[in-house]
Write a protein that holds these residues in place. Structure first.
Motif, PDB file in Angstrom:
ATOM      1  N   ALA A 340      11.367  -1.770  11.889  1.00  0.00           N
ATOM      2  CA  ALA A 340      10.786  -1.243  10.846  1.00  0.00           C
ATOM      3  C   ALA A 340      10.919  -2.572  10.243  1.00  0.00           C
ATOM      4  N   PHE A 341      11.039  -3.298  10.464  1.00  0.00           N
ATOM      5  CA  PHE A 341      10.200  -4.360  10.165  1.00  0.00           C
ATOM      6  C   PHE A 341       8.754  -4.723   9.895  1.00  0.00           C
ATOM      7  N   LEU A 342       8.662  -4.792  11.300  1.00  0.00           N
ATOM      8  CA  LEU A 342       7.284  -4.529  11.688  1.00  0.00           C
ATOM      9  C   LEU A 342       5.943  -3.499  10.905  1.00  0.00           C
ATOM     10  N   THR A 343       6.286  -2.024  10.715  1.00  0.00           N
ATOM     11  CA  THR A 343       5.739  -1.578  10.642  1.00  0.00           C
ATOM     12  C   THR A 343       5.592  -1.335   8.331  1.00  0.00           C
ATOM     13  N   THR A 344       6.500  -2.215   8.070  1.00  0.00           N
ATOM     14  CA  THR A 344       6.878  -2.421   7.113  1.00  0.00           C
ATOM     15  C   THR A 344       6.225  -2.956   6.402  1.00  0.00           C
ATOM     16  N   ILE A 345       6.232  -4.308   7.284  1.00  0.00           N
ATOM     17  CA  ILE A 345       5.342  -6.171   6.656  1.00  0.00           C
ATOM     18  C   ILE A 345       3.959  -5.222   7.128  1.00  0.00           C
ATOM     19  N   SER A 346       3.803  -4.706   8.160  1.00  0.00           N
ATOM     20  CA  SER A 346       1.965  -3.730   8.269  1.00  0.00           C
ATOM     21  C   SER A 346       1.550  -3.131   6.767  1.00  0.00           C
ATOM     22  N   ALA A 347       2.613  -1.591   6.597  1.00  0.00           N
ATOM     23  CA  ALA A 347       2.452  -1.163   5.163  1.00  0.00           C
ATOM     24  C   ALA A 347       2.638  -1.520   4.050  1.00  0.00           C
ATOM     25  N   LEU A 348       2.803  -3.147   4.189  1.00  0.00           N
ATOM     26  CA  LEU A 348       2.875  -4.031   3.007  1.00  0.00           C
ATOM     27  C   LEU A 348       1.546  -4.758   3.040  1.00  0.00           C
ATOM     28  N   VAL A 349       0.504  -4.541   4.292  1.00  0.00           N
ATOM     29  CA  VAL A 349      -0.734  -5.064   3.815  1.00  0.00           C
ATOM     30  C   VAL A 349      -1.536  -4.484   3.827  1.00  0.00           C
ATOM     31  N   LEU A 350      -1.460  -3.291   4.198  1.00  0.00           N
ATOM     32  CA  LEU A 350      -2.255  -2.090   3.732  1.00  0.00           C
ATOM     33  C   LEU A 350      -2.209  -1.473   2.033  1.00  0.00           C
ATOM     34  N   GLY A 351      -1.160  -2.006   2.234  1.00  0.00           N
ATOM     35  CA  GLY A 351      -0.346  -1.286   0.557  1.00  0.00           C
ATOM     36  C   GLY A 351      -1.084  -2.406  -0.750  1.00  0.00           C
ATOM     37  N   LEU A 352      -0.850  -3.010  -0.367  1.00  0.00           N
ATOM     38  CA  LEU A 352      -1.829  -4.253  -1.085  1.00  0.00           C
ATOM     39  C   LEU A 352      -3.134  -4.189  -1.632  1.00  0.00           C
ATOM     40  N   ILE A 353      -3.562  -3.899  -0.523  1.00  0.00           N
ATOM     41  CA  ILE A 353      -5.449  -3.584  -0.535  1.00  0.00           C
ATOM     42  C   ILE A 353      -5.365  -2.053  -1.288  1.00  0.00           C
ATOM     43  N   LEU A 354      -4.821  -1.033  -1.313  1.00  0.00           N
ATOM     44  CA  LEU A 354      -4.253  -0.053  -1.827  1.00  0.00           C
ATOM     45  C   LEU A 354      -4.191  -0.090  -3.087  1.00  0.00           C
ATOM     46  N   ALA A 355      -3.708  -0.855  -3.537  1.00  0.00           N
ATOM     47  CA  ALA A 355      -3.492  -1.129  -4.743  1.00  0.00           C
ATOM     48  C   ALA A 355      -4.366  -2.412  -5.321  1.00  0.00           C
ATOM     49  N   GLU A 356      -5.125  -3.236  -4.796  1.00  0.00           N
ATOM     50  CA  GLU A 356      -6.090  -3.565  -5.760  1.00  0.00           C
ATOM     51  C   GLU A 356      -7.347  -2.599  -6.341  1.00  0.00           C
ATOM     52  N   VAL A 357      -7.355  -1.335  -5.150  1.00  0.00           N
ATOM     53  CA  VAL A 357      -8.253   0.017  -4.967  1.00  0.00           C
ATOM     54  C   VAL A 357      -7.796   0.433  -6.209  1.00  0.00           C
ATOM     55  N   LEU A 358      -6.780   1.251  -6.725  1.00  0.00           N
ATOM     56  CA  LEU A 358      -6.005   1.370  -8.170  1.00  0.00           C
ATOM     57  C   LEU A 358      -5.983   1.115  -9.035  1.00  0.00           C
ATOM     58  N   VAL A 359      -6.223  -0.821  -9.171  1.00  0.00           N
ATOM     59  CA  VAL A 359      -6.272  -1.058 -10.069  1.00  0.00           C
ATOM     60  C   VAL A 359      -7.028  -1.073 -11.130  1.00  0.00           C
ATOM     61  N   PRO A 360      -8.273  -0.652 -10.869  1.00  0.00           N
ATOM     62  CA  PRO A 360      -9.839  -0.749 -12.123  1.00  0.00           C
ATOM     63  C   PRO A 360      -8.615   0.991 -12.657  1.00  0.00           C
ATOM     64  N   THR A 361      -8.554   1.860 -12.160  1.00  0.00           N
ATOM     65  CA  THR A 361      -8.380   3.893 -12.232  1.00  0.00           C
ATOM     66  C   THR A 361      -6.871   3.429 -12.778  1.00  0.00           C
ATOM     67  N   PHE A 362      -5.665   2.308 -12.786  1.00  0.00           N
ATOM     68  CA  PHE A 362      -4.798   2.284 -13.455  1.00  0.00           C
ATOM     69  C   PHE A 362      -5.050   1.568 -14.823  1.00  0.00           C
ATOM     70  N   ASN A 363      -5.698   1.015 -14.986  1.00  0.00           N
ATOM     71  CA  ASN A 363      -6.207  -0.497 -15.650  1.00  0.00           C
ATOM     72  C   ASN A 363      -6.769   1.256 -16.539  1.00  0.00           C
ATOM     73  N   ASN A 364      -7.661   2.155 -16.110  1.00  0.00           N
ATOM     74  CA  ASN A 364      -8.360   2.660 -17.844  1.00  0.00           C
ATOM     75  C   ASN A 364      -6.930   3.959 -18.025  1.00  0.00           C
ATOM     76  N   LEU A 365      -5.724   4.475 -16.976  1.00  0.00           N
ATOM     77  CA  LEU A 365      -6.023   5.199 -18.084  1.00  0.00           C
ATOM     78  C   LEU A 365      -4.505   4.803 -18.746  1.00  0.00           C
ATOM     79  N   PHE A 366      -3.748   3.877 -18.884  1.00  0.00           N
ATOM     80  CA  PHE A 366      -3.359   2.924 -19.422  1.00  0.00           C
ATOM     81  C   PHE A 366      -3.922   2.078 -20.486  1.00  0.00           C
ATOM     82  N   GLU A 367      -5.111   1.829 -20.272  1.00  0.00           N
ATOM     83  CA  GLU A 367      -5.911   0.542 -21.372  1.00  0.00           C
ATOM     84  C   GLU A 367      -4.974  -0.463 -21.486  1.00  0.00           C
ATOM     85  N   LYS A 368      -4.895  -0.976 -20.007  1.00  0.00           N
ATOM     86  CA  LYS A 368      -4.626  -2.058 -20.006  1.00  0.00           C
ATOM     87  C   LYS A 368      -5.674  -3.352 -19.114  1.00  0.00           C
ATOM     88  N   GLU A 369      -5.021  -4.460 -19.463  1.00  0.00           N
ATOM     89  CA  GLU A 369      -5.932  -5.279 -18.542  1.00  0.00           C
ATOM     90  C   GLU A 369      -5.121  -6.467 -17.912  1.00  0.00           C
TER      91      GLU A 369
END
Length: 814
Positions: A340-369
């Motif tokens: 379970a830990f190996l699956t979670t840690i792998s998903a965390l790495v991929l999730g961080l990449i996804l979060a970085e990709v989504l930041v501009p969209t999120f900032n645009n949606l909520f007008e944040k920095e």
């Protein structure tokens, strides 16, 4: 030993690629969105925490009681700051904070509208903004000294050192020269106060008379105090009433006019729509977003758990053999938790990449920095998520599998058919419940916001352009408004002869943005009557498409109808006038005047609020003569409202700008759209609706993957049963329906719980609107049917494949 655990975990995960892939995708989506939301929540709660001794800094809140109602505001009299400093020994520093704008020279041919804050000399003693050049004790001591940010310095002076250089700004009738004495680092993104230039509040002399600066019933901007100790707050508040009794004298009414202190830690997160001069966020929004993040993670963890239990039959013999060979319970638990830990840690790495990709969209949606910074707090959040998910997703399967009895599993007596697993049924049903809850909430929000957008506001917002006209500052409020309207009239006259223009009006306030001023007067029977007011000129009513219910419109010529008022229907009802025409305000303090018309009710404010009594006036002098309360909730500079004729907006805009340059050659041209101004009032809820919609989409996707895997596991465990049924003559449809029934019951359970709960939960959200609209029962029925069809398609696809297998192969003995 550790190496062995990892090897076995990696081997098991790679051997079951489908299930591992579904878990990984689900957790990646869940973690990517959740990391973004949790970091955003942490960013919002960190606002203003960079100020040292922030627990000693407070904003003054004004309370004025009228008819038993507490009318609170953060706008305070100018005299508040020096009075607090002189009356309370507990107060170390005070400062005012009054915003404004002025035309400023960029070069000999170019000017721009420059925003500034007038503050007290101790502003930088109170707040910990990073001063790069200059000393905080000296930079704001002089009236004509300014402190600028790095960004402003770059704009005016390029890469040169700005200290000692000058910025020319129009204050009053003339351009004044201000010397740069301090340079600030660009303000932190998590600062509630955002400004470009600081100047000494002695410059209030340009716009406010000495009488106005010492009047306790005229309010301008915010007041802040820094106490010697946080514990001094109670003693200062306890002494406010005696202070007010002292300064007001005969005008004092016990408990009628008071001040309290708000910690700056509470400024940013507030449900109060009147948040003063600081940027605020509703804490409800953060709770909702955090709840959405947790629900998405929960759905992904449920997938993990249900699939792990579903694979029990294939791993039961492994557990039996290992226990027979001497493996202990704790070792087996640790093995499954490692997977379970190996699956979670792998998903965390991929999730961080996804979060970085989504930041501009999120900032645009909520007008944040928002920027994903991985400091100690953020690392703590990530570690916490890994531990939480490993425990949520892996704990039950680990303990369940490790507790199996070797003799039972090795003899082949273990039965974990899907139909007998109440836990898995409950978990899958819970997934559907969350999904339908989010979908139904999205449906309710979309329906409500559609109703808001299409609601008849009582005025025409289409093809109306708002052009900001420079005001004429003066220590006389009446003179400032009058002369500013005269300036606006020059532009209005220039536009009247253009074929592209249908009508042109002038107004202090716009619409839906709380810009109509609050006013009040005592009636003849000593009752306080509060209402909204707007000063207008030109063809205002015609430009806005307001309808007259009785009487006539103002004469558009300047100077005419200066003693006339127009009211709305709600004002007439409040006064109980059957025929308002010719009536006068029920107070002898007003200069001679009369009501010449009644407009049909229109929504001068957003649809969060009911329609209030409204007065439209042309002459500020006539109006101010009778009121005893005025709260200015917008700028005092007039706007020219231009109603266009055609649809070619680019040509229309060019015409507006060319006429502007002819009338105001040295002033910057700026405009906005009326319909955009109206829509901006609902941005927060529009954003929330989009976020819930995206969360619902992710929840459906994860739940669909889980349903797919569960159906596959359930059917894979019953292939021999399917073969026997086929040999005995069962049709493919009957076998498919056997599986569909089990999953449909789960879907229906999710629908029956999720839809009613969404109605209950959304009542609080929809209650904030004065205009409410619920979806029809047919919409919810369609949603429920869509969920059932969705389940049928996924399960039927899996069961159809199983029914097409040759019974000879499935019934072969191993």
């Amino acid at each position: 030993m550790w190496k062995n655990y990892l090897k076995i975990a990696i081997r098991n995960l790679s051997k079951n690629k489908l299930h591992t892939g579904i878990n990984l995708v689900g957790l990646t989506l869940g973690l990517g969105v959740s990391i973004l939301i949790f970091f955003f929540v942490q960013f919002e709660v960190s606002f203003d925490d960079f100020h040292t001794e922030s627990d000693q800094i407070f904003r003054v809140e004004r309370h004025q009681f009228e008819d038993g109602e507490d009318q609170t505001s953060f706008s305070t009299p100018i005299i508040t700051a020096p009075t607090f400093e002189s009356e309370f020994s507990q107060v170390a520093y005070t400062t005012r904070m009054i915003g404004g704008s002025a035309q400023a020279y960029l070069d000999e041919e170019t000017t721009q509208n420059q925003k500034y804050l007038m503050v007290g000399p101790d502003f930088l003693e109170i707040f910990s903004f990073n001063l790069l050049q200059g000393t905080k004790e000296q930079v704001l001591q002089d009236k004509f000294a300014v402190v600028i940010t790095e960004e402003v310095s770059k704009k005016y002076f390029g890469d040169a050192n700005p200290i000692g250089k000058s910025i020319r700004m129009k204050m009053g009738d003339n351009y004044e020269e201000y010397q740069v004495t301090g340079l600030l680092e660009n303000l932190p993104a998590n600062s509630s106060m955002q400004f470009e230039i600081l100047m000494n509040d002695q410059n209030l002399d340009f716009s406010i008379t000495e009488e106005g600066q010492n009047n306790w019933f005229q309010v301008y901007g915010d007041t802040y105090v820094k106490l010697n100790s946080p514990s001094d707050k109670a003693s200062v508040e306890a002494g406010v009433e005696s202070m007010m009794k002292k300064v007001l004298g005969e005008k004092y009414k016990e408990g009628n006019y008071l001040f309290t202190l708000q910690p700056i830690a509470e400024m940013h997160l507030t449900d109060n729509p009147n948040s003063g001069m600081v940027e605020s966020t509703r804490p409800t929004l953060l709770w909702i977003l955090a709840g959405i993040a947790f629900l998405i993670l929960l759905i992904a963890c449920i997938n993990f758990t249900t699939m792990a239990i579903g694979r029990s039959t294939t791993r039961a013999k492994e557990v039996g053999v290992r226990k027979t060979m001497g493996a202990e319970f704790g070792q087996l638990v640790f093995q499954f938790l490692t997977e379970a830990f190996l699956t979670t840690i792998s998903a965390l790495v991929l999730g961080l990449i996804l979060a970085e990709v989504l930041v501009p969209t999120f900032n645009n949606l909520f007008e944040k920095e928002l920027v994903l910074i991985y400091g100690p707090i953020q690392i703590f959040i990530l570690v916490g998520l890994v531990i939480l998910i490993t425990a949520m997703a892996g704990a039950y399967p680990a303990f369940f599998m490790s507790s199996l009895r070797p003799i039972q599993v090795l003899k082949g007596n273990l039965s974990i058919r899907f139909g007998k697993q109440a836990l898995r049924k409950g978990l899958v049903a819970f997934q559907f419940f969350i999904s339908f809850l989010l979908i139904a909430s999205t449906l309710i929000m979309v329906n409500q916001m559609k109703a808001i957008r299409t609601y008849d506001l009582g005025f025409d917002q289409e093809m109306v352009v708002i052009v900001d006209v420079p005001d004429v500052p003066s220590t006389s409020f009446v003179k400032s408004i009058t002369e500013s309207f005269q300036e606006a009239e020059l532009y209005r006259q220039a536009l009247l002869g253009r074929s592209e223009v249908q009508s042109v009006g002038i107004s202090i306030a716009t619409y839906g943005d709380n810009s109509f001023w609050d006013a009040g007067f005592p009636t003849n029977d000593d009752e306080q009557f509060n209402f909204r007011v707007n000063f207008v000129g030109g063809d205002y009513i015609k430009a806005m498409g307001l309808e007259m219910a009785a009487g006539r419109d103002f004469n558009p010529d300047p100077g005419s109808d200066s003693s006339s008022f127009i009211i709305n229907e709600t004002f007439a009802k409040a006064m109980k006038w059957d025929d308002p025409l010719g009536e006068m305000m029920p107070n002898t303090r007003f200069n001679p005047h009369q009501i010449i018309g009644v407009v049909k009710d229109f929504h001068h404010n957003s649809l969060y609020k009911e329609i209030e009594p409204v007065v439209l006036a042309k002459s500020p002098e006539t109006f101010f003569s009778g009121i005893n309360m005025l709260m200015i909730s917008s700028t005092t500079n007039p706007k020219v409202l231009v109603k266009g004729n055609g649809t070619d907006f680019e040509a229309f805009r060019n015409m507006l700008e060319s006429e502007w340059e002819r009338v105001y050659p040295l002033e910057a041209f700026s405009f906005s759209f009326m319909d955009q101004t109206v829509e901006d009032q609902y941005k927060s809820d529009e954003r929330l609706g989009k976020m819930v919609f995206m969360a619902a989409g992710i929840a459906i996707l994860i739940a669909a993957m889980g349903l797919f895997a569960m159906a596959a596991l359930s059917i894979a465990g019953r292939t021999k049963e399917i073969g026997i049924r086929k040999v005995l003559g069962a049709s493919s449809f009957s076998i498919s329906w056997m599986f569909n029934k089990e999953f449909l019951m789960i879907t229906v359970a999710g629908v029956l719980v999720g839809l009613p709960l969404s109605l209950y939960l959304m009542q609080t959200w929809i209650a904030q609107f004065a205009i409410k609209s619920w979806p029809s029962w047919l919409n919810f029925a369609v949603l429920g049917v869509a969920g059932i069809v969705f389940t049928l398609l996924i399960v039927s696809a899996q069961s159809y494949r199983a029914t097409q297998m040759n019974p000879v192969k499935t019934l072969k003995d191993e």
